[in-house]
Design a protein around this motif. Structure first.
Motif, PDB file in Angstrom:
ATOM      1  N   ARG A   7       7.742  -1.957 -23.975  1.00 23.97           N
ATOM      2  CA  ARG A   7       8.731  -1.681 -22.928  1.00 23.97           C
ATOM      3  C   ARG A   7       8.257  -0.575 -21.993  1.00 23.97           C
ATOM      4  NH1 ARG A   7      12.651  -1.121 -26.070  1.00 23.97           N
ATOM      5  NH2 ARG A   7      12.901   1.145 -26.099  1.00 23.97           N
ATOM      6  N   ARG A   8       7.634   0.455 -22.564  1.00 24.29           N
ATOM      7  CA  ARG A   8       7.127   1.540 -21.724  1.00 24.29           C
ATOM      8  C   ARG A   8       5.984   1.077 -20.825  1.00 24.29           C
ATOM      9  NH1 ARG A   8       7.701   6.892 -22.423  1.00 24.29           N
ATOM     10  NH2 ARG A   8       6.443   6.814 -20.521  1.00 24.29           N
ATOM     11  N   LEU A   9       5.133   0.198 -21.338  1.00 26.39           N
ATOM     12  CA  LEU A   9       4.039  -0.328 -20.519  1.00 26.39           C
ATOM     13  C   LEU A   9       4.567  -1.149 -19.352  1.00 26.39           C
ATOM     14  CD1 LEU A   9       1.487  -1.355 -23.303  1.00 26.39           C
ATOM     15  CD2 LEU A   9       1.305   0.578 -21.722  1.00 26.39           C
ATOM     16  N   LEU A  10       5.623  -1.908 -19.598  1.00 23.44           N
ATOM     17  CA  LEU A  10       6.241  -2.676 -18.512  1.00 23.44           C
ATOM     18  C   LEU A  10       6.887  -1.755 -17.486  1.00 23.44           C
ATOM     19  CD1 LEU A  10       7.880  -5.640 -20.495  1.00 23.44           C
ATOM     20  CD2 LEU A  10       5.839  -5.713 -19.030  1.00 23.44           C
ATOM     21  N   GLN A  11       7.460  -0.651 -17.945  1.00 29.88           N
ATOM     22  CA  GLN A  11       8.065   0.304 -17.023  1.00 29.88           C
ATOM     23  C   GLN A  11       7.019   1.008 -16.166  1.00 29.88           C
ATOM     24  OE1 GLN A  11      10.280   2.917 -19.597  1.00 29.88           O
ATOM     25  NE2 GLN A  11      11.973   1.461 -19.872  1.00 29.88           N
ATOM     26  N   MET A  12       5.794   1.076 -16.676  1.00 23.41           N
ATOM     27  CA  MET A  12       4.731   1.727 -15.912  1.00 23.41           C
ATOM     28  C   MET A  12       4.345   0.942 -14.663  1.00 23.41           C
ATOM     29  SD  MET A  12       2.017   3.112 -18.719  1.00 23.41           S
ATOM     30  CE  MET A  12       2.405   4.419 -19.869  1.00 23.41           C
ATOM     31  N   ILE A  13       4.535  -0.377 -14.697  1.00 23.19           N
ATOM     32  CA  ILE A  13       4.081  -1.207 -13.577  1.00 23.19           C
ATOM     33  C   ILE A  13       4.769  -0.826 -12.270  1.00 23.19           C
ATOM     34  CG2 ILE A  13       3.945  -3.571 -12.705  1.00 23.19           C
ATOM     35  CD1 ILE A  13       3.623  -4.517 -15.589  1.00 23.19           C
ATOM     36  N   PRO A  14       6.126  -0.816 -12.190  1.00 24.76           N
ATOM     37  CA  PRO A  14       6.746  -0.413 -10.913  1.00 24.76           C
ATOM     38  C   PRO A  14       6.453   1.036 -10.544  1.00 24.76           C
ATOM     39  CG  PRO A  14       8.410  -0.658 -12.628  1.00 24.76           C
ATOM     40  CD  PRO A  14       7.151  -1.220 -13.183  1.00 24.76           C
ATOM     41  N   VAL A  15       6.317   1.900 -11.547  1.00 24.10           N
ATOM     42  CA  VAL A  15       5.983   3.300 -11.247  1.00 24.10           C
ATOM     43  C   VAL A  15       4.592   3.390 -10.626  1.00 24.10           C
ATOM     44  CG1 VAL A  15       5.595   5.579 -12.246  1.00 24.10           C
ATOM     45  CG2 VAL A  15       7.474   4.164 -13.073  1.00 24.10           C
ATOM     46  N   PHE A  16       3.648   2.645 -11.207  1.00 26.94           N
ATOM     47  CA  PHE A  16       2.277   2.660 -10.681  1.00 26.94           C
ATOM     48  C   PHE A  16       2.232   2.096  -9.266  1.00 26.94           C
ATOM     49  CE2 PHE A  16      -1.745   0.293 -10.139  1.00 26.94           C
ATOM     50  CZ  PHE A  16      -2.626   1.359 -10.173  1.00 26.94           C
ATOM     51  N   VAL A  17       2.913   0.979  -9.039  1.00 30.17           N
ATOM     52  CA  VAL A  17       2.925   0.366  -7.709  1.00 30.17           C
ATOM     53  C   VAL A  17       3.577   1.304  -6.697  1.00 30.17           C
ATOM     54  CG1 VAL A  17       3.803  -1.553  -6.331  1.00 30.17           C
ATOM     55  CG2 VAL A  17       2.863  -1.986  -8.601  1.00 30.17           C
ATOM     56  N   GLY A  18       4.728   1.868  -7.076  1.00 28.39           N
ATOM     57  CA  GLY A  18       5.418   2.766  -6.150  1.00 28.39           C
ATOM     58  C   GLY A  18       4.622   4.006  -5.829  1.00 28.39           C
ATOM     59  N   ALA A  19       3.975   4.606  -6.841  1.00 28.22           N
ATOM     60  CA  ALA A  19       3.190   5.826  -6.613  1.00 28.22           C
ATOM     61  C   ALA A  19       1.974   5.542  -5.742  1.00 28.22           C
ATOM     62  CB  ALA A  19       2.767   6.420  -7.951  1.00 28.22           C
ATOM     63  N   THR A  20       1.259   4.450  -6.043  1.00 24.35           N
ATOM     64  CA  THR A  20       0.069   4.141  -5.242  1.00 24.35           C
ATOM     65  C   THR A  20       0.441   3.759  -3.813  1.00 24.35           C
ATOM     66  OG1 THR A  20       0.156   1.890  -6.144  1.00 24.35           O
ATOM     67  CG2 THR A  20      -1.345   3.449  -7.196  1.00 24.35           C
ATOM     68  N   LEU A  21       1.574   3.064  -3.634  1.00 23.36           N
ATOM     69  CA  LEU A  21       2.013   2.711  -2.289  1.00 23.36           C
ATOM     70  C   LEU A  21       2.347   3.965  -1.485  1.00 23.36           C
ATOM     71  CD1 LEU A  21       2.867   0.679  -0.134  1.00 23.36           C
ATOM     72  CD2 LEU A  21       5.116   0.559  -1.229  1.00 23.36           C
ATOM     73  N   LEU A  22       3.052   4.887  -2.119  1.00 24.83           N
ATOM     74  CA  LEU A  22       3.402   6.138  -1.434  1.00 24.83           C
ATOM     75  C   LEU A  22       2.153   6.918  -1.054  1.00 24.83           C
ATOM     76  CD1 LEU A  22       5.644   8.081  -0.521  1.00 24.83           C
ATOM     77  CD2 LEU A  22       5.596   9.077  -2.815  1.00 24.83           C
ATOM     78  N   ILE A  23       1.200   7.001  -1.981  1.00 21.80           N
ATOM     79  CA  ILE A  23      -0.048   7.721  -1.700  1.00 21.80           C
ATOM     80  C   ILE A  23      -0.823   7.029  -0.584  1.00 21.80           C
ATOM     81  CG2 ILE A  23      -2.295   8.332  -2.687  1.00 21.80           C
ATOM     82  CD1 ILE A  23      -0.735   8.502  -5.419  1.00 21.80           C
ATOM     83  N   PHE A  24      -0.875   5.712  -0.639  1.00 21.10           N
ATOM     84  CA  PHE A  24      -1.609   4.959   0.378  1.00 21.10           C
ATOM     85  C   PHE A  24      -1.012   5.195   1.760  1.00 21.10           C
ATOM     86  CE2 PHE A  24      -3.063   1.234   2.707  1.00 21.10           C
ATOM     87  CZ  PHE A  24      -4.353   1.050   2.230  1.00 21.10           C
ATOM     88  N   LEU A  25       0.317   5.174   1.857  1.00 17.76           N
ATOM     89  CA  LEU A  25       0.968   5.405   3.150  1.00 17.76           C
ATOM     90  C   LEU A  25       0.745   6.828   3.642  1.00 17.76           C
ATOM     91  CD1 LEU A  25       4.357   3.538   2.552  1.00 17.76           C
ATOM     92  CD2 LEU A  25       2.396   2.750   3.895  1.00 17.76           C
ATOM     93  N   MET A  26       0.836   7.790   2.739  1.00 12.93           N
ATOM     94  CA  MET A  26       0.654   9.191   3.133  1.00 12.93           C
ATOM     95  C   MET A  26      -0.766   9.444   3.622  1.00 12.93           C
ATOM     96  SD  MET A  26       2.768  11.096   0.084  1.00 12.93           S
ATOM     97  CE  MET A  26       2.206  12.719   0.608  1.00 12.93           C
ATOM     98  N   VAL A  27      -1.748   8.901   2.909  1.00 12.37           N
ATOM     99  CA  VAL A  27      -3.145   9.115   3.292  1.00 12.37           C
ATOM    100  C   VAL A  27      -3.466   8.447   4.620  1.00 12.37           C
ATOM    101  CG1 VAL A  27      -5.532   8.585   2.656  1.00 12.37           C
ATOM    102  CG2 VAL A  27      -3.938   9.447   0.938  1.00 12.37           C
ATOM    103  N   ASN A  28      -2.868   7.280   4.864  1.00 13.65           N
ATOM    104  CA  ASN A  28      -3.174   6.554   6.086  1.00 13.65           C
ATOM    105  C   ASN A  28      -2.525   7.165   7.324  1.00 13.65           C
ATOM    106  OD1 ASN A  28      -4.725   3.738   5.927  1.00 13.65           O
ATOM    107  ND2 ASN A  28      -3.704   4.110   3.970  1.00 13.65           N
TER     108      ASN A  28
END
Length: 307
Positions: A7-28
């Motif tokens: 269950r925790r591994l599944l919860q990591m997926i949206p967290v990982f996507v959201g964090a990387t998306l935020l970082i990608f937008l900020m860097v760009n």
């Protein structure tokens, strides 16, 4: 336990996507990477258009992100603007930063917890006051001041260490940089352990263990310390990723070409591929460290069970 981990591994997926998306937008949006490629002189329109097309910067940001994430799952973190693969930069940067982080975490655990237990058991005594003042000084002094001072005294004046640490440095050569990196966290671990020990020392289970005639050492290690370490483990677990990503100042002082150095160079040169690639790995480190911390709770406190 297995269901909880899944269950925790599944919860990591949206967290990982959201964090990387935020970082990608900020860097760009932090600047024009093409301008950094051309140096001090401005690129002519034709050259700028060619560079944007070459690195995929002419596409919408959402398409750039989808392309990047698709490549990440195949192990491709992109190419830096100097033509070098980001994975090649990682292969040289992460080993030395991992060694530096291990040294820093070990110093936090050994020195911080030892001082915390010592002062927690002797709350209000001179040793407690002295350690509290020392930790307050460490927290108040910026890390770059501590690093430069130790480098000047131990490296330049006394010659005990090398002022500049190579990337292939061994663990013993990273003790002083690791101490600088861990200095503030070590002070917090000491104070956190002290507070937790002092509070749990008055608990009923400790008084019961003493009343049963158990040796003092066993009462401290098997009963008092285990329950007191839960908040400390939480702090250290979340601090691992912070140490790896926050090593910019320490690595700059000791000229260590690790993760912090590469992040600094990537930000300075607007190299979005390098910054996003390294931060993506750091996000994974944060997530895995938090999962391991949660699993350690059941080891420290048998009353904790995961469904």
């Amino acid at each position: 336990m297995g269901r909880y981990v899944a269950r925790r591994l599944l919860q990591m997926i949206p967290v990982f996507v959201g964090a990387t998306l935020l970082i990608f937008l900020m860097v760009n949006v932090m600047g024009d990477p093409v301008a950094g490629l051309c140096g001090e002189r401005q690129c002519d329109p034709a050259t700028a258009a060619q560079l944007k097309k070459e690195f995929g910067l002419d596409k919408p940001v959402w398409r750039q992100y989808l392309t990047y994430m698709g490549n990440v799952f195949t192990g491709d973190f992109g190419t830096a603007f100097n033509g070098q693969k980001v994975t090649e930069l990682m292969s040289t940067a992460f080993p030395v930063t991992i060694r530096l982080t291990i040294v820093a975490v070990l110093l936090e655990i050994v020195i911080g917890i030892t001082l915390g237990v010592l002062t927690g058991l002797r709350r209000g005594r001179p040793v407690d006051t002295g350690v509290l003042v020392a930790t307050l000084v460490v927290i108040s002094v910026p890390v770059f001041v501590t690093g430069l001072l130790l480098q000047l005294l131990l490296g330049v004046e006394w010659g005990w260490i090398k002022p500049s640490v190579p990337s292939e440095a061994t663990f013993d050569e990273l003790i002083v940089p690791g101490l600088v990196l861990a200095s503030v966290s070590l002070a917090y671990v000491t104070r956190l352990t002290r507070t937790s020990i002092a509070e749990n020392k008055r608990s009923d289970y400790v008084r019961t263990a003493i009343a049963k005639g158990l040796p003092r050492r066993r009462v401290i290690t098997r009963h008092l310390l285990r329950n007191s370490l839960i908040p400390v483990v939480t702090f250290i677990g979340t601090d691992i990723g912070a140490l790896m990503g926050g090593a910019i100042v320490t690595e700059r002082i000791f000229n260590i070409h690790g993760v912090g150095f590469q992040l600094y160079q990537g930000i300075l040169r607007h190299n979005t591929q390098t910054v996003v690639g390294f931060v993506t790995v750091l996000v994974l480190v944060f997530l895995v460290a938090n999962l391991l911390v949660d699993l350690l709770y059941a080891v420290l406190d048998p009353r904790i069970r995961y469904a």
